[in-house]
Motif scaffolding. Structure first.
Motif, PDB file in Angstrom:
ATOM      1  N   GLY A  35       0.800  -1.217   0.000  1.00  0.00           N
ATOM      2  CA  GLY A  35       0.000   0.000   0.000  1.00  0.00           C
ATOM      3  C   GLY A  35       0.831   1.264   0.000  1.00  0.00           C
ATOM      4  O   GLY A  35       2.024   1.249   0.309  1.00  0.00           O
ATOM      5  N   TRP A  36       0.157   2.331  -0.360  1.00  0.00           N
ATOM      6  CA  TRP A  36       0.721   3.672  -0.262  1.00  0.00           C
ATOM      7  C   TRP A  36      -0.139   4.489   0.699  1.00  0.00           C
ATOM      8  O   TRP A  36      -1.381   4.444   0.622  1.00  0.00           O
ATOM      9  N   TYR A  37       0.538   5.213   1.557  1.00  0.00           N
ATOM     10  CA  TYR A  37      -0.098   6.119   2.492  1.00  0.00           C
ATOM     11  C   TYR A  37       0.635   7.456   2.408  1.00  0.00           C
ATOM     12  O   TYR A  37       1.741   7.531   1.893  1.00  0.00           O
ATOM     13  N   ARG A  38       0.013   8.471   2.952  1.00  0.00           N
ATOM     14  CA  ARG A  38       0.701   9.751   3.014  1.00  0.00           C
ATOM     15  C   ARG A  38       0.356  10.464   4.315  1.00  0.00           C
ATOM     16  O   ARG A  38      -0.673  10.203   4.919  1.00  0.00           O
ATOM     17  N   GLN A  39       1.246  11.349   4.688  1.00  0.00           N
ATOM     18  CA  GLN A  39       1.001  12.178   5.860  1.00  0.00           C
ATOM     19  C   GLN A  39       1.281  13.626   5.486  1.00  0.00           C
ATOM     20  O   GLN A  39       2.431  14.001   5.228  1.00  0.00           O
ATOM     21  N   ARG A  40       0.204  14.385   5.432  1.00  0.00           N
ATOM     22  CA  ARG A  40       0.328  15.800   5.134  1.00  0.00           C
ATOM     23  C   ARG A  40       0.674  16.557   6.405  1.00  0.00           C
ATOM     24  O   ARG A  40       0.372  16.116   7.504  1.00  0.00           O
ATOM     25  N   PRO A  41       1.300  17.715   6.270  1.00  0.00           N
ATOM     26  CA  PRO A  41       1.683  18.483   7.464  1.00  0.00           C
ATOM     27  C   PRO A  41       0.492  18.730   8.385  1.00  0.00           C
ATOM     28  O   PRO A  41      -0.570  19.189   7.934  1.00  0.00           O
ATOM     29  N   GLY A  42       0.652  18.387   9.647  1.00  0.00           N
ATOM     30  CA  GLY A  42      -0.399  18.623  10.625  1.00  0.00           C
ATOM     31  C   GLY A  42      -1.540  17.628  10.579  1.00  0.00           C
ATOM     32  O   GLY A  42      -2.542  17.814  11.277  1.00  0.00           O
ATOM     33  N   ASN A  43      -1.394  16.574   9.787  1.00  0.00           N
ATOM     34  CA  ASN A  43      -2.471  15.593   9.647  1.00  0.00           C
ATOM     35  C   ASN A  43      -1.990  14.186   9.990  1.00  0.00           C
ATOM     36  O   ASN A  43      -0.789  13.923  10.035  1.00  0.00           O
ATOM     37  N   GLN A  44      -2.950  13.310  10.202  1.00  0.00           N
ATOM     38  CA  GLN A  44      -2.618  11.909  10.432  1.00  0.00           C
ATOM     39  C   GLN A  44      -2.292  11.227   9.107  1.00  0.00           C
ATOM     40  O   GLN A  44      -2.672  11.712   8.037  1.00  0.00           O
ATOM     41  N   ARG A  45      -1.619  10.123   9.229  1.00  0.00           N
ATOM     42  CA  ARG A  45      -1.326   9.327   8.035  1.00  0.00           C
ATOM     43  C   ARG A  45      -2.642   8.820   7.451  1.00  0.00           C
ATOM     44  O   ARG A  45      -3.538   8.371   8.187  1.00  0.00           O
ATOM     45  N   GLU A  46      -2.766   8.891   6.125  1.00  0.00           N
ATOM     46  CA  GLU A  46      -4.003   8.471   5.479  1.00  0.00           C
ATOM     47  C   GLU A  46      -3.718   7.500   4.335  1.00  0.00           C
ATOM     48  O   GLU A  46      -2.668   7.558   3.685  1.00  0.00           O
ATOM     49  N   LEU A  47      -4.677   6.657   4.104  1.00  0.00           N
ATOM     50  CA  LEU A  47      -4.562   5.661   3.045  1.00  0.00           C
ATOM     51  C   LEU A  47      -4.727   6.309   1.683  1.00  0.00           C
ATOM     52  O   LEU A  47      -5.666   7.087   1.462  1.00  0.00           O
TER      53      LEU A  47
END
Length: 116
Positions: A35-47
């Protein structure tokens, strides 16, 4: 030793595209849900998306359409094609390999910055 190594991140202008890669080692790659996830500044990691051993894909909310996940079992590699990027896509992008709670591995992440 399990390693997931992401590559392909960088700076891209709004509306541009990038393709991320994640090469796995130390696991029997073909069995894993990747899988790929991302974490934007100030946010939780998201799918963003996952892809099964049989190449069935699932996408997180609002991710399908601009993002496409794929895998090459011969190369132990997954990819994330990202199109029409916006500044809101700026994030650290992470690769994940999952085969149960005891076999859940993460890469170090690759930075994607969308800016003019």
């Amino acid at each position: 030793q399990v390693q997931l190594v992401e590559s392909g991140g960088g700076l891209v202008q709004p509306g541009g595209s990038l393709r991320l890669s994640c090469e796995a080692s130390g696991i029997t790659f073909r069995f894993y849900i990747m899988g790929w996830y991302r974490q934007r500044p100030g946010n939780q990691r998201e799918l963003i998306a996952t892809i099964s051993d049989s190449k069935i894909t699932t996408y997180g909310d609002l991710m399908k359409g601009r993002f496409a996940i794929s895998r090459d079992n011969a190369k132990n590699t997954i990819y994330l094609q990202m199109n029409n990027l916006t500044p809101e896509d700026t994030a650290v992008y992470y690769c994940n390999a999952w085969l149960g709670t005891a076999s859940d591995y993460w890469g170090q992440g690759t930075q994607v910055t969308v800016s003019s």
